[in-house]
Design a protein around this motif. Structure first.
Motif, PDB file in Angstrom:
ATOM      1  N   GLU A 197      10.116  -6.040  -0.728  1.00 34.64           N
ATOM      2  CA  GLU A 197      10.907  -6.816  -1.693  1.00 34.64           C
ATOM      3  C   GLU A 197      11.065  -8.271  -1.246  1.00 34.64           C
ATOM      4  OE1 GLU A 197      13.430  -4.355  -3.762  1.00 34.64           O
ATOM      5  OE2 GLU A 197      14.811  -5.926  -4.379  1.00 34.64           O
ATOM      6  N   SER A 214       4.361   4.031  -6.852  1.00 36.04           N
ATOM      7  CA  SER A 214       4.965   4.739  -7.989  1.00 36.04           C
ATOM      8  C   SER A 214       5.301   3.767  -9.121  1.00 36.04           C
ATOM      9  CB  SER A 214       6.236   5.445  -7.526  1.00 36.04           C
ATOM     10  OG  SER A 214       7.165   4.477  -7.090  1.00 36.04           O
ATOM     11  N   GLU A 229       5.531  13.050 -12.722  1.00 35.03           N
ATOM     12  CA  GLU A 229       4.461  13.221 -11.741  1.00 35.03           C
ATOM     13  C   GLU A 229       4.889  14.262 -10.704  1.00 35.03           C
ATOM     14  OE1 GLU A 229       3.525   9.775  -9.241  1.00 35.03           O
ATOM     15  OE2 GLU A 229       1.400  10.164  -9.576  1.00 35.03           O
ATOM     16  N   TRP A 275       1.254   5.613   0.872  1.00 35.37           N
ATOM     17  CA  TRP A 275       0.938   6.439   2.040  1.00 35.37           C
ATOM     18  C   TRP A 275      -0.148   7.469   1.748  1.00 35.37           C
ATOM     19  CZ3 TRP A 275       1.631  11.207   0.201  1.00 35.37           C
ATOM     20  CH2 TRP A 275       2.595  11.404  -0.771  1.00 35.37           C
ATOM     21  N   SER A 277       2.747   1.420   3.827  1.00 36.26           N
ATOM     22  CA  SER A 277       3.963   2.219   3.661  1.00 36.26           C
ATOM     23  C   SER A 277       4.566   2.488   5.036  1.00 36.26           C
ATOM     24  CB  SER A 277       3.611   3.541   2.983  1.00 36.26           C
ATOM     25  OG  SER A 277       4.689   4.437   3.110  1.00 36.26           O
ATOM     26  N   GLU A 278       5.886   2.547   5.088  1.00 37.13           N
ATOM     27  CA  GLU A 278       6.553   2.885   6.363  1.00 37.13           C
ATOM     28  C   GLU A 278       6.152   4.294   6.827  1.00 37.13           C
ATOM     29  OE1 GLU A 278      10.826   3.413   5.958  1.00 37.13           O
ATOM     30  OE2 GLU A 278      10.564   4.173   3.929  1.00 37.13           O
ATOM     31  N   TRP A 298     -11.019   0.381 -12.354  1.00 38.62           N
ATOM     32  CA  TRP A 298      -9.956   1.353 -12.102  1.00 38.62           C
ATOM     33  C   TRP A 298      -8.672   0.731 -12.592  1.00 38.62           C
ATOM     34  CZ3 TRP A 298      -9.533   6.278 -11.237  1.00 38.62           C
ATOM     35  CH2 TRP A 298      -8.317   6.793 -10.807  1.00 38.62           C
ATOM     36  N   ALA A 308       0.826  -1.220   0.000  1.00 37.59           N
ATOM     37  CA  ALA A 308       0.000   0.000   0.000  1.00 37.59           C
ATOM     38  C   ALA A 308       0.858   1.266   0.000  1.00 37.59           C
ATOM     39  CB  ALA A 308      -0.914  -0.016   1.222  1.00 37.59           C
ATOM     40  N   LEU A 328      -0.365   2.363 -10.553  1.00 35.64           N
ATOM     41  CA  LEU A 328       0.823   3.234 -10.458  1.00 35.64           C
ATOM     42  C   LEU A 328       0.499   4.715 -10.653  1.00 35.64           C
ATOM     43  CD1 LEU A 328       3.170   0.765 -12.387  1.00 35.64           C
ATOM     44  CD2 LEU A 328       2.649   0.842  -9.941  1.00 35.64           C
ATOM     45  N   THR A 358       8.660   1.900  -8.531  1.00 34.77           N
ATOM     46  CA  THR A 358       8.567   0.707  -7.671  1.00 34.77           C
ATOM     47  C   THR A 358       7.838  -0.417  -8.398  1.00 34.77           C
ATOM     48  OG1 THR A 358       8.521   2.148  -5.738  1.00 34.77           O
ATOM     49  CG2 THR A 358       7.841  -0.114  -5.385  1.00 34.77           C
TER      50      THR A 358
HETATM   51  P1  NAP Z   1       6.145   3.991  -3.558  1.00 38.37           P
HETATM   52  O1  NAP Z   1       7.295   4.703  -2.983  1.00 38.37           O
HETATM   53  O2  NAP Z   1       6.302   3.328  -4.863  1.00 38.37           O
HETATM   54  O3  NAP Z   1       5.698   2.929  -2.448  1.00 38.37           O
HETATM   55  C1  NAP Z   1       4.547   2.145  -2.577  1.00 38.37           C
HETATM   56  C2  NAP Z   1       4.679   0.939  -1.671  1.00 38.37           C
HETATM   57  O4  NAP Z   1       5.716   0.086  -2.187  1.00 38.37           O
HETATM   58  C3  NAP Z   1       5.084   1.292  -0.243  1.00 38.37           C
HETATM   59  O5  NAP Z   1       4.498   0.400   0.662  1.00 38.37           O
HETATM   60  C4  NAP Z   1       6.596   1.057  -0.295  1.00 38.37           C
HETATM   61  O6  NAP Z   1       7.169   0.839   0.965  1.00 38.37           O
HETATM   62  C5  NAP Z   1       6.665  -0.180  -1.155  1.00 38.37           C
HETATM   63  N1  NAP Z   1       7.958  -0.434  -1.767  1.00 38.37           N
HETATM   64  C6  NAP Z   1       8.958   0.448  -2.012  1.00 38.37           C
HETATM   65  N2  NAP Z   1       9.984  -0.191  -2.627  1.00 38.37           N
HETATM   66  C7  NAP Z   1       9.610  -1.484  -2.782  1.00 38.37           C
HETATM   67  C8  NAP Z   1      10.226  -2.630  -3.354  1.00 38.37           C
HETATM   68  N3  NAP Z   1      11.444  -2.573  -3.902  1.00 38.37           N
HETATM   69  N4  NAP Z   1       9.558  -3.810  -3.347  1.00 38.37           N
HETATM   70  C9  NAP Z   1       8.315  -3.883  -2.809  1.00 38.37           C
HETATM   71  N5  NAP Z   1       7.684  -2.825  -2.242  1.00 38.37           N
HETATM   72  C10 NAP Z   1       8.324  -1.644  -2.233  1.00 38.37           C
HETATM   73  O7  NAP Z   1       4.866   4.929  -3.691  1.00 38.37           O
HETATM   74  P2  NAP Z   1       4.328   5.948  -2.606  1.00 38.37           P
HETATM   75  O8  NAP Z   1       5.251   7.118  -2.588  1.00 38.37           O
HETATM   76  O9  NAP Z   1       4.000   5.264  -1.341  1.00 38.37           O
HETATM   77  O10 NAP Z   1       2.929   6.378  -3.241  1.00 38.37           O
HETATM   78  C11 NAP Z   1       2.786   7.398  -4.159  1.00 38.37           C
HETATM   79  C12 NAP Z   1       2.660   6.823  -5.568  1.00 38.37           C
HETATM   80  O11 NAP Z   1       1.532   5.935  -5.615  1.00 38.37           O
HETATM   81  C13 NAP Z   1       2.373   7.888  -6.616  1.00 38.37           C
HETATM   82  O12 NAP Z   1       3.141   7.624  -7.762  1.00 38.37           O
HETATM   83  C14 NAP Z   1       0.888   7.709  -6.900  1.00 38.37           C
HETATM   84  O13 NAP Z   1       0.490   8.165  -8.175  1.00 38.37           O
HETATM   85  C15 NAP Z   1       0.741   6.230  -6.753  1.00 38.37           C
HETATM   86  N6  NAP Z   1      -0.649   5.851  -6.492  1.00 38.37           N
HETATM   87  C16 NAP Z   1      -1.353   5.215  -7.472  1.00 38.37           C
HETATM   88  C17 NAP Z   1      -2.691   4.900  -7.269  1.00 38.37           C
HETATM   89  C18 NAP Z   1      -3.493   4.214  -8.339  1.00 38.37           C
HETATM   90  O14 NAP Z   1      -4.606   3.783  -8.055  1.00 38.37           O
HETATM   91  N7  NAP Z   1      -2.992   4.081  -9.544  1.00 38.37           N
HETATM   92  C19 NAP Z   1      -3.310   5.225  -6.049  1.00 38.37           C
HETATM   93  C20 NAP Z   1      -2.550   5.865  -5.056  1.00 38.37           C
HETATM   94  C21 NAP Z   1      -1.221   6.171  -5.288  1.00 38.37           C
HETATM   95  P3  NAP Z   1       7.709   2.112   1.819  1.00 38.37           P
HETATM   96  O15 NAP Z   1       6.758   3.251   1.620  1.00 38.37           O
HETATM   97  O16 NAP Z   1       7.691   1.584   3.192  1.00 38.37           O
HETATM   98  O17 NAP Z   1       9.057   2.418   1.258  1.00 38.37           O
END
Ligand code: NAP
Length: 471
Positions: free
Chosen positions: A200, A216, A368, A140, A166-167, A437, A138, A238, A219
Motif C-alpha cells: 500500500e 485477489s 473463489e 504466493w 507476498s509475505e 492473458w 506478486a 485478479l 486487493t
Molecule cells: P492477495 O491477498 O490479494 O495478495 C496479492 C499481493 O497483494 C500480495 O503481495 C499481497 O501482500 C499484496 N497486498 C495485499 N494487500 C495489499 C494492499 N492493500 N495494497 C497493495 N498490495 C497488497 O492475493 P493472494 O492471496 O496472494 O493470491 C491469490 C489470488 O491471486 C487469487 O484470488 C488468485 O485467483 C489470484 N491470482 C490471479 C492470477 C491472474 O493471472 N489473474 C494469477 C495468480 C493468482 P501479502 O501477501 O504480503 O499480504
C-alpha cells in the motif's frame, strides 16, 4: 494446523505449511524510509535504462534470465517449502519462468519497436514511452512464475521495476529477482519485503507511476482506489471462478481427466482452476463416476514425497475458507461423492473432495474456492443454458468447453465472457504464446502476455511529420 505467516519486530516469520517447521532465516521487512530510498533509486536508474536502445535492454534481460538457470533447484525447493507445492509442479513453475526468456523477450522487443505510418510524404512514427517506475505486486500461488510475467515486459519497455513478493513466499521472490537483477544496471530491478501495508505504501507513492498486481479481486479494488489519486496506470490480474461446460458429445474420459487435474493442480490454488463444472444431464451420472474414479488416484501428502500428487493448502486461513464452502454446500443440499484421506500430523492438508448437485445460489458457486474441490452440477444440454450458467459469476478469467462439435464449441465460447476459453483443453497450457492473458469483469483488466500485454507497460506517442520521417 500450521500457524500462518507472522511479522514480529520487523521480520517475516514463516512455517512450512506441510510440516510446520520454521523457515530460516526470517526476512527483514523493508522500512518506510528504506522504501523511499528504493523508489528514489528506481527513478534515478530509469533515465539511463529508458534511454538504452530497445535491443540492448532486451539483451541484458536475456542475460538476467539466463542467471536464473543455475539457481533453478534452489528456487524449486524454496517454492515447496514456502507454499507447499509438490516438487514436480514447483519444478515446472521454475522451468516456465526460465523459458520465458527466449520467446517472450523476442516478442517484447517486437511489441515495443517504432512503427512508421504513411509513405514518402506526411509520415508519422509511433514510438513508445515507458511509464517510469513500475511496482510489481506478486501473489504466493506461483511465487516465482508470476513475477516475470509482469516484470519482463515492464523492464523491456524501459521502466525500472520494484517487486513486492507476498509475505507468504518472500524468499522465493527475492531469489528470482536477485538472479534476474544480477545482469542489469544497479537500481533497474529491486525487491522489497513486507505485507500488504508495504504494498500500500508503494501504491500510494507519488513517485511510482504504474502498479502491475496479481492477486485477489478484493486487493485489486483497494489498489485501484488508492491509485485514483494520481491516475496511476494499472494492470490487475485478479481472481476467477472458472466454469467448465461438458456436453454429452464430448470425449468424456478426456473431460473427466481435465476436470480432476485442473481442479486439484497446486491444491486448487490457481486463478484459472476449474471451479464450476456443468455437465449435460443425460451423461451426468456417467461423468460423475469417471471423476470419482480419477479423484481416488490422487494422493495428498508431504509435497516432496514420491507418489504424492497434491500438497497442503498454503495456510490455515485458506483451508478454513475451503472447509466452510464445502460445509455450506452440503448443508444446502449438495452431495459429497468422495473425500480422500489426508496425512496425520497437523499440516494444512485438505482432502480432494468431489461434490455434485450444487446450485447457483450456494456460496461455493459464487466465491473463489481456491482449493481442491471438484464441483459439479447439471445443465439441460442447450447452448443457451450452458452460456447462462458459465456467465453467472462476477468473474471472467478463463473457461472451458468440452464437446465433439467444434462449431458448437466456437458459438458457445464466443458468448462466454472471459479472457480465454479452452476448447477441449486447459487453455493456460495450450494457448499460443501470442495469446493475451486478461480478465473480464471482476477478474481485472490490463493484460500481461501477447502483443497487447507487452504494450501495457508503455504509452504510444505519435511523431507527426509533413515530410518523410528521418528513420
Ligand atoms: P492477495 O491477498 O490479494 O495478495 C496479492 C499481493 O497483494 C500480495 O503481495 C499481497 O501482500 C499484496 N497486498 C495485499 N494487500 C495489499 C494492499 N492493500 N495494497 C497493495 N498490495 C497488497 O492475493 P493472494 O492471496 O496472494 O493470491 C491469490 C489470488 O491471486 C487469487 O484470488 C488468485 O485467483 C489470484 N491470482 C490471479 C492470477 C491472474 O493471472 N489473474 C494469477 C495468480 C493468482 P501479502 O501477501 O504480503 O499480504
Amino acid at each position: 494446523m500450521v500457524q500462518g505467516v507472522k511479522i514480529v519486530d520487523g521480520f517475516i516469520l514463516n512455517n512450512d505449511p506441510a510440516t510446520g517447521d520454521p523457515i530460516d532465516p526470517p526476512v527483514a521487512v523493508t522500512t518506510p524510509s528504506e522504501l523511499v530510498d528504493v523508489i528514489a533509486k528506481a527513478n534515478a536508474a530509469q533515465v539511463a535504462w529508458g534511454d538504452l536502445p530497445l535491443a540492448e535492454r532486451i539483451a541484458l534481460l536475456r542475460k538476467g534470465a539466463a542467471a536464473v538457470e543455475p539457481i533453478a533447484q534452489e528456487l524449486t525447493e524454496m517454492i515447496t517449502k514456502e507454499m507447499g507445492k509438490i516438487s514436480s509442479e514447483a519444478k515446472l513453475e521454475v522451468k516456465n519462468a526460465i523459458e520465458l526468456k527466449g520467446l517472450w523477450l523476442d516478442m517484447i522487443q517486437e511489441a515495443n519497436e517504432d512503427v512508421k505510418l504513411g509513405d514518402g510524404e506526411a509520415e508519422s512514427v509511433i514510438v513508445r514511452d515507458p511509464l517510469g517506475v513500475v511496482v510489481v505486486i506478486a501473489p504466493w500461488n506461483f511465487p516465482a512464475g508470476e513475477i516475470p510475467l509482469l516484470a519482463l515486459p515492464a523492464l523491456g519497455a524501459g521502466n525500472t521495476v520494484i517487486v513486492k513478493p507476498s509475505e507468504v513466499a518472500p524468499r522465493t521472490g527475492a531469489l528470482y529477482v536477485s538472479a534476474l537483477a544480477s545482469a542489469l544496471p544497479d537500481g533497474v530491478l529491486q525487491v522489497v519485503q513486507g505485507d500488504g501495508s508495504v504494498g500500500e505504501q508503494l501504491v500510494s507513492s507519488d513517485d511510482v507511476h504504474m502498479i502491475a498486481m496479481t492477486g485477489s479481486s478484493a486487493t485489486g479494488k483497494r489498489i485501484m482506489e488508492k491509485s485514483a489519486k494520481n491516475l496511476k496506470r494499472l494492470v490487475l490480474e485478479l481472481g476467477g471462478k472458472d466454469p467448465m461446460v461438458v456436453f454429452a458429445d464430448a470425449d468424456l474420459d478426456k473431460a473427466a481427466e481435465d476436470a480432476v487435474a485442473n481442479s486439484v493442480f497446486n491444491a486448487g490454488q490457481v486463478c484459472c482452476a476449474v471451479e464450476r463444472i456443468y455437465i449435460e444431464k443425460s451423461v451426468k451420472a456417467e461423468f460423475e463416476q469417471k471423476v470419482v474414479d480419477l479423484a481416488k488416484k490422487q494422493k495428498v501428502g508431504i509435497p516432496t514425497e514420491e507418489g504424492v500428487t497434491m500438497g497442503p493448502m498454503v495456510s490455515q486461513m485458506q483451508l478454513e475458507i475451503v472447509k466452510n464452502q464445502v460445509k455450506d454446500s452440503i448443508a444446502n443440499g449438495a452431495k459429497k461423492l468422495y473425500e480422500s484421506d489426508v496425512p496425520e500430523g497437523g499440516g494444512n492438508f485438505f482432502p480432494v473432495t468431489v461434490l455434485t448437485d450444487l446450485t447457483q445460489d450456494m456460496l461455493i458457486q459464487k466465491t473463489e474456492t481456491f482449493g481442491p474441490v471438484i464441483a459439479m452440477s447439471a445443465f439441460d444440454g442447450t447452448e443457451e443454458d450452458a452460456v447462462k450458467l458459465a456467465n453467472d459469476t462476477e468473474y471472467g478469467l478463463a473457461s472451458y468447453v468440452y464437446t465433439g462439435d467444434l462449431v458448437k464449441a466456437s458459438r458457445v465460447a464466443r458468448k462466454i465472457k472471459s479472457g480465454q476459453v479452452g476448447i477441449n483443453c486447459y487453455s493456460l497450457i495450450a494457448a499460443q504464446p501470442k495469446c493475451p492473458w486478461i480478465g473480464h469483469k471482476g477478474s481485472g483488466f490490463g493484460s500481461h502476455s501477447g502483443m497487447d500485454g507487452f504494450r501495457s507497460f508503455s504509452v504510444p506517442k505519435s511523431l507527426v511529420y509533413t515530410t518523410s520521417a528521418p528513420l
